[in-house]
Design a protein around this motif. Structure first.
Motif, mmCIF file in Angstrom:
data_model
loop_
_atom_site.group_PDB
_atom_site.id
_atom_site.type_symbol
_atom_site.label_atom_id
_atom_site.label_comp_id
_atom_site.label_asym_id
_atom_site.label_seq_id
_atom_site.Cartn_x
_atom_site.Cartn_y
_atom_site.Cartn_z
ATOM 1 N N PHE A 1 0.831 -1.187 0.097
ATOM 2 C CA PHE A 1 0.059 -0.119 0.109
ATOM 3 C C PHE A 1 0.838 1.255 0.126
ATOM 4 O O PHE A 1 0.100 2.281 -0.117
ATOM 5 C CB PHE A 1 -0.879 0.053 1.258
ATOM 6 N N LEU A 2 2.059 1.349 0.164
ATOM 7 C CA LEU A 2 2.993 2.390 -0.062
ATOM 8 C C LEU A 2 2.936 3.154 -1.252
ATOM 9 O O LEU A 2 2.802 4.276 -1.381
ATOM 10 C CB LEU A 2 4.456 2.029 0.700
ATOM 11 N N PRO A 3 3.106 2.641 -2.482
ATOM 12 C CA PRO A 3 3.125 3.165 -3.817
ATOM 13 C C PRO A 3 1.540 3.716 -4.055
ATOM 14 O O PRO A 3 1.694 4.845 -4.328
ATOM 15 C CB PRO A 3 3.171 2.076 -4.761
ATOM 16 N N PRO A 4 0.502 3.002 -3.665
ATOM 17 C CA PRO A 4 -0.606 3.758 -3.740
ATOM 18 C C PRO A 4 -0.818 5.024 -3.032
ATOM 19 O O PRO A 4 -1.621 6.127 -3.420
ATOM 20 C CB PRO A 4 -1.738 2.826 -3.423
ATOM 21 N N THR A 5 -0.406 4.892 -1.773
ATOM 22 C CA THR A 5 -0.355 5.885 -0.727
ATOM 23 C C THR A 5 0.504 7.206 -1.353
ATOM 24 O O THR A 5 -0.022 8.522 -1.286
ATOM 25 C CB THR A 5 0.103 5.520 0.600
ATOM 26 N N LEU A 6 1.646 7.009 -1.874
ATOM 27 C CA LEU A 6 2.529 8.032 -2.518
ATOM 28 C C LEU A 6 1.690 8.827 -3.615
ATOM 29 O O LEU A 6 1.653 9.921 -3.596
ATOM 30 C CB LEU A 6 3.634 7.280 -3.207
ATOM 31 N N ILE A 7 1.192 7.891 -4.354
ATOM 32 C CA ILE A 7 0.156 8.492 -5.606
ATOM 33 C C ILE A 7 -1.029 9.348 -5.251
ATOM 34 O O ILE A 7 -1.135 10.530 -5.628
ATOM 35 C CB ILE A 7 -0.181 7.474 -6.634
ATOM 36 N N THR A 8 -1.643 8.937 -4.230
ATOM 37 C CA THR A 8 -2.678 9.768 -3.628
ATOM 38 C C THR A 8 -2.596 10.851 -2.794
ATOM 39 O O THR A 8 -3.271 11.877 -2.885
ATOM 40 C CB THR A 8 -3.811 8.697 -2.598
ATOM 41 N N SER A 9 -1.108 10.751 -2.540
ATOM 42 C CA SER A 9 -0.566 12.135 -1.599
ATOM 43 C C SER A 9 -0.083 13.108 -2.824
ATOM 44 O O SER A 9 -0.292 14.321 -2.496
ATOM 45 C CB SER A 9 0.598 11.783 -0.771
ATOM 46 N N PHE A 10 0.054 12.828 -3.879
ATOM 47 C CA PHE A 10 0.506 13.706 -4.951
ATOM 48 C C PHE A 10 -0.768 14.508 -5.259
ATOM 49 O O PHE A 10 -0.886 15.667 -5.442
ATOM 50 C CB PHE A 10 0.903 12.979 -6.044
ATOM 51 N N TYR A 11 -2.053 13.611 -5.531
ATOM 52 C CA TYR A 11 -3.546 14.283 -6.179
ATOM 53 C C TYR A 11 -3.966 14.897 -4.597
ATOM 54 O O TYR A 11 -5.123 15.404 -4.782
ATOM 55 C CB TYR A 11 -4.057 13.053 -6.675
ATOM 56 N N GLY A 12 -3.517 14.774 -3.630
ATOM 57 C CA GLY A 12 -4.248 15.441 -2.544
ATOM 58 C C GLY A 12 -3.481 16.866 -2.160
ATOM 59 O O GLY A 12 -3.985 17.619 -1.436
ATOM 60 N N MET A 13 -2.464 17.217 -2.814
ATOM 61 C CA MET A 13 -1.967 18.571 -3.026
ATOM 62 C C MET A 13 -2.853 19.588 -3.854
ATOM 63 O O MET A 13 -3.525 19.425 -4.605
ATOM 64 C CB MET A 13 -0.627 18.594 -3.379
ATOM 65 N N ASN A 14 -2.880 20.840 -3.187
ATOM 66 C CA ASN A 14 -3.582 21.937 -3.898
ATOM 67 C C ASN A 14 -2.856 22.569 -4.961
ATOM 68 O O ASN A 14 -2.525 23.943 -4.514
ATOM 69 C CB ASN A 14 -4.171 22.897 -2.601
ATOM 70 N N PHE A 15 -2.639 22.081 -5.765
ATOM 71 C CA PHE A 15 -1.800 22.687 -6.880
ATOM 72 C C PHE A 15 -2.994 23.590 -7.786
ATOM 73 O O PHE A 15 -3.906 23.027 -7.973
ATOM 74 C CB PHE A 15 -1.088 21.734 -7.934
ATOM 75 N N THR A 16 -2.396 24.478 -8.282
ATOM 76 C CA THR A 16 -3.605 25.416 -9.214
ATOM 77 C C THR A 16 -3.826 24.716 -10.581
ATOM 78 O O THR A 16 -4.769 24.483 -10.993
ATOM 79 C CB THR A 16 -3.017 26.734 -9.467
ATOM 80 N N ARG A 17 -2.605 24.101 -11.114
ATOM 81 C CA ARG A 17 -2.858 23.455 -12.305
ATOM 82 C C ARG A 17 -2.424 22.110 -12.279
ATOM 83 O O ARG A 17 -1.508 21.674 -12.076
ATOM 84 C CB ARG A 17 -1.617 24.102 -13.429
ATOM 85 N N MET A 18 -3.600 21.094 -12.479
ATOM 86 C CA MET A 18 -3.192 19.705 -12.513
ATOM 87 C C MET A 18 -4.138 19.234 -13.645
ATOM 88 O O MET A 18 -5.409 19.145 -13.854
ATOM 89 C CB MET A 18 -3.938 19.046 -11.329
ATOM 90 N N PRO A 19 -3.505 18.744 -14.841
ATOM 91 C CA PRO A 19 -4.209 18.609 -16.095
ATOM 92 C C PRO A 19 -4.860 17.302 -16.002
ATOM 93 O O PRO A 19 -5.960 17.092 -16.905
ATOM 94 C CB PRO A 19 -3.078 18.269 -17.057
ATOM 95 N N GLU A 20 -4.446 16.439 -15.158
ATOM 96 C CA GLU A 20 -5.442 14.851 -15.086
ATOM 97 C C GLU A 20 -6.777 15.433 -14.742
ATOM 98 O O GLU A 20 -7.793 14.649 -14.951
ATOM 99 C CB GLU A 20 -4.804 13.949 -13.897
ATOM 100 N N LEU A 21 -6.985 16.379 -13.987
ATOM 101 C CA LEU A 21 -8.264 16.875 -13.476
ATOM 102 C C LEU A 21 -9.386 17.153 -14.610
ATOM 103 O O LEU A 21 -10.807 17.041 -14.326
ATOM 104 C CB LEU A 21 -8.361 17.883 -12.391
ATOM 105 N N GLU A 22 -8.967 17.737 -15.612
ATOM 106 C CA GLU A 22 -9.697 18.012 -16.756
ATOM 107 C C GLU A 22 -9.640 16.965 -17.873
ATOM 108 O O GLU A 22 -10.438 17.309 -18.676
ATOM 109 C CB GLU A 22 -9.033 19.248 -17.700
#
Length: 257
Positions: free
Chosen positions: A206-227
């Protein structure tokens, strides 16, 4: 001659241990004992009644008393051996790691057995100490008799051999207890290591999935994957692959066995 000995005997389900002192002279023997009627010496009195020649000298009486103490110690050793036999099934289950219902055995399940084994070890150790003092008393008795009474001297020689035999039996039971204790503790250590291994594997998966989810939990202004229309299925797939890769690696390394 003053001879202190340690008496170990069974009193119901309890093992008693007391210090006695013999005062031996050529014409009489006196005992310093906890009570006037000492149950162990009933065997000595019965033996003297069966063999009247023992009461003709203080050495014969002393022989009968030491003989009774040795018999009492032998019964204690047999009691300790019976305790170990009663625990044999539980010890076997602990070694295998499962009880009769197929449930895994943990440390809590074996606390009662470990406590009884410690009690058996204490009984055996006390008996070993008793036999050392009895052997000393018997050898002093043999030296006092010398060649004055060859028949009694022969009986004392046999008694010394019996005392040594009980001491060897106690040593054997002591080694047996130690071996069984070591077997149980080793089994429990292996089980605890297996538990730690399971948690380690779970953490690695579960460490790698946790690392991925931590990236997308950040509040960046521009995240292309969201669109992106397939952004969510893609992230789910990447997370699943990231979880499977460590599991496959761990399995190929044989760490799941």
């Amino acid at each position: 001659m003053y001879l202190p000995v340690v008496a170990t005997y069974r009193q119901g389900e309890r093992i008693a241990r007391e210090t006695l002192v013999f005062a031996l002279s050529p014409d009489r023997v006196a005992t310093l004992q906890p009570t006037r009627h000492y149950p162990i010496f009933d065997k000595a009195i019965a033996r003297m009644r069966r063999t009247p020649r023992l009461v003709q000298s203080s050495y014969g009486v002393m022989y009968a008393l030491v003989y009774a103490l040795n018999e009492a110690a032998e019964r204690v050793i047999h009691h300790a051996s019976d305790l170990l036999e009663e625990m044999s099934d539980q010890i076997e289950e602990a070694t295998l790691g499962y009880d009769r219902r197929g449930r895994e055995i943990g440390v809590t399940d074996m606390q009662g057995t470990i406590s009884r084994m410690n009690r058996a070890e204490e009984i055996v150790s006390s008996t070993q100490e008793s036999q050392l003092s009895l052997a000393r008393a018997a050898r002093h008795l043999r030296s006092e008799i010398a060649d004055t009474d060859p028949v009694l001297a022969g009986l004392v020689e046999t008694l010394i051999a019996d005392i040594d035999g009980v001491k060897e039996h106690a040593s054997f039971e002591h080694d047996k207890v130690r071996y069984l204790q070591q077997a149980i503790m080793t089994s429990l250590d292996v089980k605890q290591n297996q538990i730690v291994k399971v948690f380690t594997i779970i953490t690695a998966v579960f460490l790698p999935p946790t690392l991925i989810t931590s990236f997308y939990g950040m509040n960046f202004t521009r995240m292309p994957e969201l669109e992106w229309e397939l952004g969510f299925p893609w992230i789910v797939l990447v997370t699943l692959v990231a979880a499977v890769i460590p599991l496959v690696y761990i399995k190929r390394r044989g760490w799941l066995r």
